[in-house]
Scaffold this motif. Structure first.
Motif, PDB file in Angstrom:
ATOM      1  N   TRP A 184     -36.939  56.219 -31.947  1.00 56.97           N
ATOM      2  CA  TRP A 184     -38.290  55.677 -31.785  1.00 56.97           C
ATOM      3  C   TRP A 184     -38.781  55.779 -30.348  1.00 56.97           C
ATOM      4  CZ3 TRP A 184     -39.407  51.362 -28.638  1.00 56.97           C
ATOM      5  CH2 TRP A 184     -38.280  50.743 -28.078  1.00 56.97           C
ATOM      6  N   ALA A 185     -40.080  55.554 -30.180  1.00 52.60           N
ATOM      7  CA  ALA A 185     -40.685  55.520 -28.841  1.00 52.60           C
ATOM      8  C   ALA A 185     -41.852  54.549 -28.891  1.00 52.60           C
ATOM      9  CB  ALA A 185     -41.190  56.903 -28.438  1.00 52.60           C
ATOM     10  N   SER A 186     -42.147  53.892 -27.780  1.00 50.07           N
ATOM     11  CA  SER A 186     -43.215  52.883 -27.782  1.00 50.07           C
ATOM     12  C   SER A 186     -44.602  53.507 -27.893  1.00 50.07           C
ATOM     13  CB  SER A 186     -43.142  52.037 -26.508  1.00 50.07           C
ATOM     14  OG  SER A 186     -43.357  52.882 -25.395  1.00 50.07           O
ATOM     15  N   TRP A 187     -44.714  54.807 -27.608  1.00 43.32           N
ATOM     16  CA  TRP A 187     -46.027  55.457 -27.680  1.00 43.32           C
ATOM     17  C   TRP A 187     -46.358  55.922 -29.096  1.00 43.32           C
ATOM     18  CZ3 TRP A 187     -44.884  60.190 -29.519  1.00 43.32           C
ATOM     19  CH2 TRP A 187     -43.704  60.807 -29.104  1.00 43.32           C
ATOM     20  N   CYS A 188     -45.445  55.707 -30.008  1.00 48.22           N
ATOM     21  CA  CYS A 188     -45.623  56.184 -31.372  1.00 48.22           C
ATOM     22  C   CYS A 188     -45.955  54.999 -32.279  1.00 48.22           C
ATOM     23  CB  CYS A 188     -44.351  56.929 -31.768  1.00 48.22           C
ATOM     24  SG  CYS A 188     -43.794  56.735 -33.454  1.00 48.22           S
ATOM     25  N   ALA A 189     -47.165  54.977 -32.802  1.00 49.59           N
ATOM     26  CA  ALA A 189     -47.648  53.830 -33.583  1.00 49.59           C
ATOM     27  C   ALA A 189     -46.784  53.490 -34.807  1.00 49.59           C
ATOM     28  CB  ALA A 189     -49.111  54.038 -33.968  1.00 49.59           C
ATOM     29  N   PRO A 190     -46.395  54.477 -35.634  1.00 45.00           N
ATOM     30  CA  PRO A 190     -45.551  54.131 -36.780  1.00 45.00           C
ATOM     31  C   PRO A 190     -44.192  53.566 -36.344  1.00 45.00           C
ATOM     32  CG  PRO A 190     -46.455  56.333 -37.050  1.00 45.00           C
ATOM     33  CD  PRO A 190     -46.764  55.903 -35.660  1.00 45.00           C
ATOM     34  N   CYS A 191     -43.669  54.027 -35.189  1.00 40.35           N
ATOM     35  CA  CYS A 191     -42.388  53.511 -34.691  1.00 40.35           C
ATOM     36  C   CYS A 191     -42.519  52.021 -34.398  1.00 40.35           C
ATOM     37  CB  CYS A 191     -41.974  54.190 -33.384  1.00 40.35           C
ATOM     38  SG  CYS A 191     -41.912  55.975 -33.445  1.00 40.35           S
ATOM     39  N   ARG A 192     -43.635  51.662 -33.763  1.00 34.89           N
ATOM     40  CA  ARG A 192     -43.840  50.258 -33.383  1.00 34.89           C
ATOM     41  C   ARG A 192     -43.967  49.397 -34.626  1.00 34.89           C
ATOM     42  NH1 ARG A 192     -47.642  52.072 -29.541  1.00 34.89           N
ATOM     43  NH2 ARG A 192     -49.272  51.091 -30.762  1.00 34.89           N
ATOM     44  N   LYS A 193     -44.632  49.952 -35.632  1.00 34.94           N
ATOM     45  CA  LYS A 193     -44.818  49.223 -36.877  1.00 34.94           C
ATOM     46  C   LYS A 193     -43.488  49.010 -37.584  1.00 34.94           C
ATOM     47  CE  LYS A 193     -47.757  50.150 -40.585  1.00 34.94           C
ATOM     48  NZ  LYS A 193     -48.726  50.987 -41.216  1.00 34.94           N
ATOM     49  N   GLU A 194     -42.589  49.986 -37.438  1.00 40.32           N
ATOM     50  CA  GLU A 194     -41.323  49.959 -38.151  1.00 40.32           C
ATOM     51  C   GLU A 194     -40.325  48.965 -37.568  1.00 40.32           C
ATOM     52  OE1 GLU A 194     -39.140  53.634 -38.048  1.00 40.32           O
ATOM     53  OE2 GLU A 194     -38.285  53.287 -40.044  1.00 40.32           O
ATOM     54  N   MET A 195     -40.457  48.651 -36.285  1.00 44.49           N
ATOM     55  CA  MET A 195     -39.455  47.802 -35.619  1.00 44.49           C
ATOM     56  C   MET A 195     -39.175  46.470 -36.306  1.00 44.49           C
ATOM     57  SD  MET A 195     -37.618  48.995 -33.487  1.00 44.49           S
ATOM     58  CE  MET A 195     -37.363  50.325 -32.394  1.00 44.49           C
ATOM     59  N   PRO A 196     -40.202  45.660 -36.560  1.00 45.00           N
ATOM     60  CA  PRO A 196     -39.922  44.387 -37.254  1.00 45.00           C
ATOM     61  C   PRO A 196     -39.331  44.607 -38.647  1.00 45.00           C
ATOM     62  CG  PRO A 196     -42.235  44.521 -36.561  1.00 45.00           C
ATOM     63  CD  PRO A 196     -41.630  45.830 -36.276  1.00 45.00           C
ATOM     64  N   VAL A 197     -39.734  45.695 -39.267  1.00 41.90           N
ATOM     65  CA  VAL A 197     -39.219  46.040 -40.600  1.00 41.90           C
ATOM     66  C   VAL A 197     -37.717  46.308 -40.521  1.00 41.90           C
ATOM     67  CG1 VAL A 197     -39.325  47.810 -42.410  1.00 41.90           C
ATOM     68  CG2 VAL A 197     -41.430  46.937 -41.391  1.00 41.90           C
ATOM     69  N   LEU A 198     -37.318  47.023 -39.461  1.00 35.64           N
ATOM     70  CA  LEU A 198     -35.896  47.324 -39.270  1.00 35.64           C
ATOM     71  C   LEU A 198     -35.101  46.050 -38.995  1.00 35.64           C
ATOM     72  CD1 LEU A 198     -35.976  50.575 -37.115  1.00 35.64           C
ATOM     73  CD2 LEU A 198     -35.078  50.347 -39.424  1.00 35.64           C
ATOM     74  N   GLN A 199     -35.716  45.113 -38.286  1.00 37.95           N
ATOM     75  CA  GLN A 199     -35.033  43.844 -37.994  1.00 37.95           C
ATOM     76  C   GLN A 199     -34.737  43.101 -39.292  1.00 37.95           C
ATOM     77  OE1 GLN A 199     -33.863  42.443 -34.958  1.00 37.95           O
ATOM     78  NE2 GLN A 199     -32.921  41.183 -36.546  1.00 37.95           N
ATOM     79  N   THR A 200     -35.736  43.043 -40.173  1.00 42.25           N
ATOM     80  CA  THR A 200     -35.562  42.382 -41.475  1.00 42.25           C
ATOM     81  C   THR A 200     -34.471  43.092 -42.272  1.00 42.25           C
ATOM     82  OG1 THR A 200     -37.955  42.102 -41.411  1.00 42.25           O
ATOM     83  CG2 THR A 200     -36.839  41.527 -43.470  1.00 42.25           C
ATOM     84  N   PHE A 201     -34.511  44.408 -42.235  1.00 40.04           N
ATOM     85  CA  PHE A 201     -33.552  45.237 -42.956  1.00 40.04           C
ATOM     86  C   PHE A 201     -32.136  44.967 -42.445  1.00 40.04           C
ATOM     87  CE2 PHE A 201     -32.911  48.827 -45.692  1.00 40.04           C
ATOM     88  CZ  PHE A 201     -31.792  49.464 -45.191  1.00 40.04           C
ATOM     89  N   HIS A 202     -32.017  44.907 -41.126  1.00 35.40           N
ATOM     90  CA  HIS A 202     -30.722  44.659 -40.486  1.00 35.40           C
ATOM     91  C   HIS A 202     -30.171  43.296 -40.916  1.00 35.40           C
ATOM     92  CE1 HIS A 202     -27.700  44.424 -37.275  1.00 35.40           C
ATOM     93  NE2 HIS A 202     -28.194  43.229 -36.989  1.00 35.40           N
ATOM     94  N   ASN A 203     -31.034  42.268 -40.884  1.00 38.76           N
ATOM     95  CA  ASN A 203     -30.596  40.925 -41.284  1.00 38.76           C
ATOM     96  C   ASN A 203     -30.100  40.903 -42.718  1.00 38.76           C
ATOM     97  OD1 ASN A 203     -31.352  39.943 -38.793  1.00 38.76           O
ATOM     98  ND2 ASN A 203     -33.342  39.209 -39.482  1.00 38.76           N
ATOM     99  N   LYS A 204     -30.802  41.632 -43.568  1.00 36.87           N
ATOM    100  CA  LYS A 204     -30.498  41.604 -45.001  1.00 36.87           C
ATOM    101  C   LYS A 204     -29.177  42.294 -45.341  1.00 36.87           C
ATOM    102  CE  LYS A 204     -32.957  42.572 -49.324  1.00 36.87           C
ATOM    103  NZ  LYS A 204     -34.140  43.206 -49.910  1.00 36.87           N
ATOM    104  N   TYR A 205     -28.905  43.439 -44.686  1.00 38.13           N
ATOM    105  CA  TYR A 205     -27.744  44.245 -45.088  1.00 38.13           C
ATOM    106  C   TYR A 205     -26.557  44.202 -44.128  1.00 38.13           C
ATOM    107  CZ  TYR A 205     -30.848  46.057 -48.651  1.00 38.13           C
ATOM    108  OH  TYR A 205     -31.701  46.168 -49.727  1.00 38.13           O
ATOM    109  N   LYS A 206     -26.696  43.424 -43.057  1.00 40.44           N
ATOM    110  CA  LYS A 206     -25.639  43.324 -42.039  1.00 40.44           C
ATOM    111  C   LYS A 206     -24.293  42.954 -42.654  1.00 40.44           C
ATOM    112  CE  LYS A 206     -26.426  39.971 -39.269  1.00 40.44           C
ATOM    113  NZ  LYS A 206     -27.033  39.115 -38.222  1.00 40.44           N
ATOM    114  N   ALA A 207     -24.363  41.950 -43.527  1.00 43.52           N
ATOM    115  CA  ALA A 207     -23.129  41.437 -44.123  1.00 43.52           C
ATOM    116  C   ALA A 207     -22.471  42.431 -45.073  1.00 43.52           C
ATOM    117  CB  ALA A 207     -23.416  40.130 -44.858  1.00 43.52           C
ATOM    118  N   LEU A 208     -23.245  43.423 -45.514  1.00 45.36           N
ATOM    119  CA  LEU A 208     -22.701  44.398 -46.459  1.00 45.36           C
ATOM    120  C   LEU A 208     -22.139  45.634 -45.759  1.00 45.36           C
ATOM    121  CD1 LEU A 208     -25.569  44.072 -49.084  1.00 45.36           C
ATOM    122  CD2 LEU A 208     -23.259  43.161 -49.299  1.00 45.36           C
ATOM    123  N   GLY A 209     -21.985  45.546 -44.447  1.00 39.87           N
ATOM    124  CA  GLY A 209     -21.383  46.662 -43.705  1.00 39.87           C
ATOM    125  C   GLY A 209     -22.369  47.712 -43.253  1.00 39.87           C
ATOM    126  N   VAL A 210     -23.629  47.261 -43.051  1.00 35.95           N
ATOM    127  CA  VAL A 210     -24.644  48.213 -42.587  1.00 35.95           C
ATOM    128  C   VAL A 210     -25.044  47.838 -41.159  1.00 35.95           C
ATOM    129  CG1 VAL A 210     -26.964  49.134 -42.990  1.00 35.95           C
ATOM    130  CG2 VAL A 210     -25.533  48.464 -44.935  1.00 35.95           C
TER     131      VAL A 210
END
Lengths: 81, 388, 174
Positions: free
Chosen positions: C67-93
């Motif tokens: 990702w890069a901060s100058w890329c709009a979809p990247c910025r949009k994706e960041m919080p989504v990735l955080q949620t994703f990380h929280n959800k699947y962390k325990a499953l070895g992701v």
């Protein structure tokens, strides 16, 4: 004559474009990678940074000069003199 | 001659249609593009010069409906108080209003964006309706952007104070362009546009003058007579360069030529310099030059001297130089509305026009020996932009 | 005159058509990271200053997001990735964010406003981006437990996280 030259230029644009459209451009790899676009993506680099202002100044020139076209603000007339 | 041109124009349009088809067939490839950010702009513009004052508001709105579709709306008003040299020499000062509106639709599919736009410009004696369609496609690792566009305008011309006068004209536009990224700091663009006008192309109030020794004034006036068609062709080369200390340099050169024998060149240099995180400075310098239309003359030797007659200073031999300064204030987060990023800008342009063969008829001098006309104008734009 | 002009027209039009069709016909896929290949190893420093290498993460399912901060979809994706990380962390992701900016001050400023718990790395010399043949911004590469590339997502649009989830679930079941 003008229109013949225009069509020739259009053909050249499309031949060049057709190279890009196909994977056949692979003899030449895109030399600026998507992750190297930081400077080009900077808002200060945009020629259309202020579209509302560009439309105005383009109109000012269009109404006072004979030259028209190729300025990126589309077209549309007015009775401006 | 006209028939041959028509044949050529028809074949040219077919070529264009063919290219559009090839274009749309090839729009298959992988990862997609992105629509631009939503924004709203409100502007006040003012033009002062050459005996004219024109001011008014303008609004621009852009909103994404979903990931693929965006709509835009534009509204612009000109309030004109004119006592220009054309007006002063043959009429009396007047006041007028012009309203312009545009609606646009943008559709993004993969790497291709389609733009559709309709517009209308309305004033007491001129109604212009236009429609534009263009296609733009990113290719070659997004280094190259190809675009094609067509436009059509239909104009209704009337004359104030004349119930019977009603004329029409049409304008066809075809444009193509290529935007190419050359290095990590430099991108260039090449644009061409071909415009064809037909119908009533002159001004119903303007006249030409001729030497008439049979009357005391020594000069007589008759209505201008223009050809019924005009074909023009423009090519523009532009470049944007990123300076390593964070500033941008802009350049463009445009060449114009048309069937009225007018050749014009303009060249512009721009510089944008950000100061910290809150200010951006813009500097612009532009030079424009054109030569006259074949049927133009400031003073004809006698009445009906040519088939076509024009004395419009816009068709004369002249040049103009523009100096522009602008400042944009990037409003900090804590002062913003609803956390939306916003900016306030002020731009000033100063343009001087120098006519080489248009004389100031209001000057006190012998006919044909009046000084060459020239004027300068100050233009202000103050606007506020919000991104949401 | 009319015939000369028309024939010049016809020949240039035919030429355009022929060239465009030939090129279109022999087009090939753009070079890309191959699915099933071993994910190129790399060692980068994270925001805490700790060096981490991809090879040491074998056994975990890795989601690498360029990702890069100058890329709009990247910025949009960041919080989504955080949620994703929280959800699947325990499953070895494990989610890793790899910033590709050559001058990353803007990237760091962007991170300061978010509270991300997954590691962010800075690939300022773009060696990792080059070895992963990143062709779009953002690019998300999903690497399986054995260290092989299982999926590459180019770009980001609303709903992509559901696609990541589908791939992850299939990999978890393996």
């Amino acid at each position: 004559m003008i229109v013949v030259t225009f069509s020739r230029v259009l053909s050249i644009v499309f031949i060049l474009g057709a190279f890009g459209l196909t994977g056949c451009a692979q003899p030449i790899e895109p030399w600026v990678k998507p992750y190297q676009r930081q400077f080009l993506a900077d808002p200060i680099m945009r020629t259309n940074r202020h579209p509302i202002a560009n439309k105005h100044i383009a109109h000012v020139f269009d109404a006072r000069e004979s030259a028209r076209g190729a300025d990126g603000t589309g077209g549309g007339g007015c009775g401006c003199n | 001659m006209a028939q041959e041109e028509v044949v050529v124009v028809v074949i040219n349009r077919f070529n264009l249609f063919l290219c559009l088809c090839i274009f749309s067939l090839c729009a298959f490839f992988s990862h997609a593009g992105v629509l631009e950010q939503d924004r709203a702009d409100v502007l006040y513009h003012r033009y002062d010069g050459g005996g004219m004052t024109i001011d008014g508001p303008a609004i621009l709105l852009r909103k994404k409906v979903n990931e693929s579709v965006a709509i835009s709306a534009y509204y612009y008003v000109d309030t004109i108080s004119s006592a220009s040299v054309d007006v002063m020499s043959t009429a009396s000062p007047y006041s007028e209003e012009r309203h312009e509106g545009q609606l646009g639709l943008e559709y993004l599919y993969d790497k291709t964006t389609m733009f559709f736009n309709i517009g209308q410009s309305d004033e007491a004696d001129y109604l212009a309706k236009s429609v534009n369609f263009s296609l733009s496609h990113d290719t070659f690792g997004d280094l190259t952007q190809l675009s094609l566009g067509v436009g059509f305008s239909d104009n209704d011309i009337s004359r104030n104070g004349d119930e019977v006068f009603a004329e029409q004209s049409q304008q066809y536009r075809v444009r193509a362009g290529i935007n190419q990224i050359l290095t990590t700091n430099l991108s260039i663009a090449f644009n061409i546009e071909s415009i064809a006008d037909e119908g009533y192309l002159n001004n119903p109030y303007r006249t030409v003058r001729f030497i008439d020794n049979s009357i005391p004034a020594g000069v007589g006036y008759q209505s201008e007579v223009y050809p019924k068609t005009r074909n023009s062709f423009s090519t523009k080369l532009s470049a944007s360069y990123y300076l390593p200390y964070r500033a941008a340099l802009f350049f463009h050169y445009r060449y114009f030529t048309d069937s009225w024998q007018i050749d014009a060149n303009d060249i512009e240099l721009g510089y944008r310099h950000p100061l910290g995180k809150t200010l951006e400075l813009d500097l612009k310098l532009r030079y424009y030059q054109q030569n006259q239309a074949s049927f133009y003359s400031d003073l004809f030797p006698y009445q009906d001297a040519q088939n076509y007659l024009a004395r419009d200073k816009e068709l004369s031999d002249f040049n103009d130089i523009t100096l522009g300064l602008g400042v944009t204030y990037l409003i900090p987060q804590h002062l913003s509305i609803k956390g939306w990023r916003s900016e306030a800008s002020l731009q000033w342009d100063y343009i001087t026009f120098n006519y080489k063969n248009f004389r100031d008829p209001t000057a006190q001098a012998a006919v044909g020996e009046e000084p060459l006309y020239g004027f300068s104008t100050h233009i202000i734009r103050a606007f506020f932009s919000v991104y949401f | 005159m009319k015939n000369i002009v028309s024939s010049k027209y016809n020949s240039s039009r035919k030429l355009t058509l022929v060239i465009a069709i030939v090129l279109f016909a022999i087009s090939s896929q753009v070079r890309a990271l191959n699915l099933g290949q071993l994910a190129p190893d790399f060692t980068l420093k994270n925001t805490q200053g700790k060096n981490l290498s991809l090879a040491e993460q074998r056994g975990q399912i890795m989601v690498l997001n360029f990702w890069a901060s100058w890329c709009a979809p990247c910025r949009k994706e960041m919080p989504v990735l955080q949620t994703f990380h929280n959800k699947y962390k325990a499953l070895g992701v494990t989610v890793w964010g790899i910033n590709v900016e050559q001058e990353n001050q803007a990237g760091q400023d962007f991170l300061a406003d978010l509270n991300l718990s997954f590691p962010i790395f800075f690939d300022a010399h773009n060696k990792v981006s080059a070895s992963y043949q990143v062709q779009a911004m953002p690019t998300t590469v999903i690497v399986g437990r054995s260290g092989h590339v299982r999926h590459v997502f180019r770009g980001y649009k609303d709903g992509y996280e559901k696609k990541y989830a589908q791939v992850i679930k299939a990999l978890i079941r393996e």
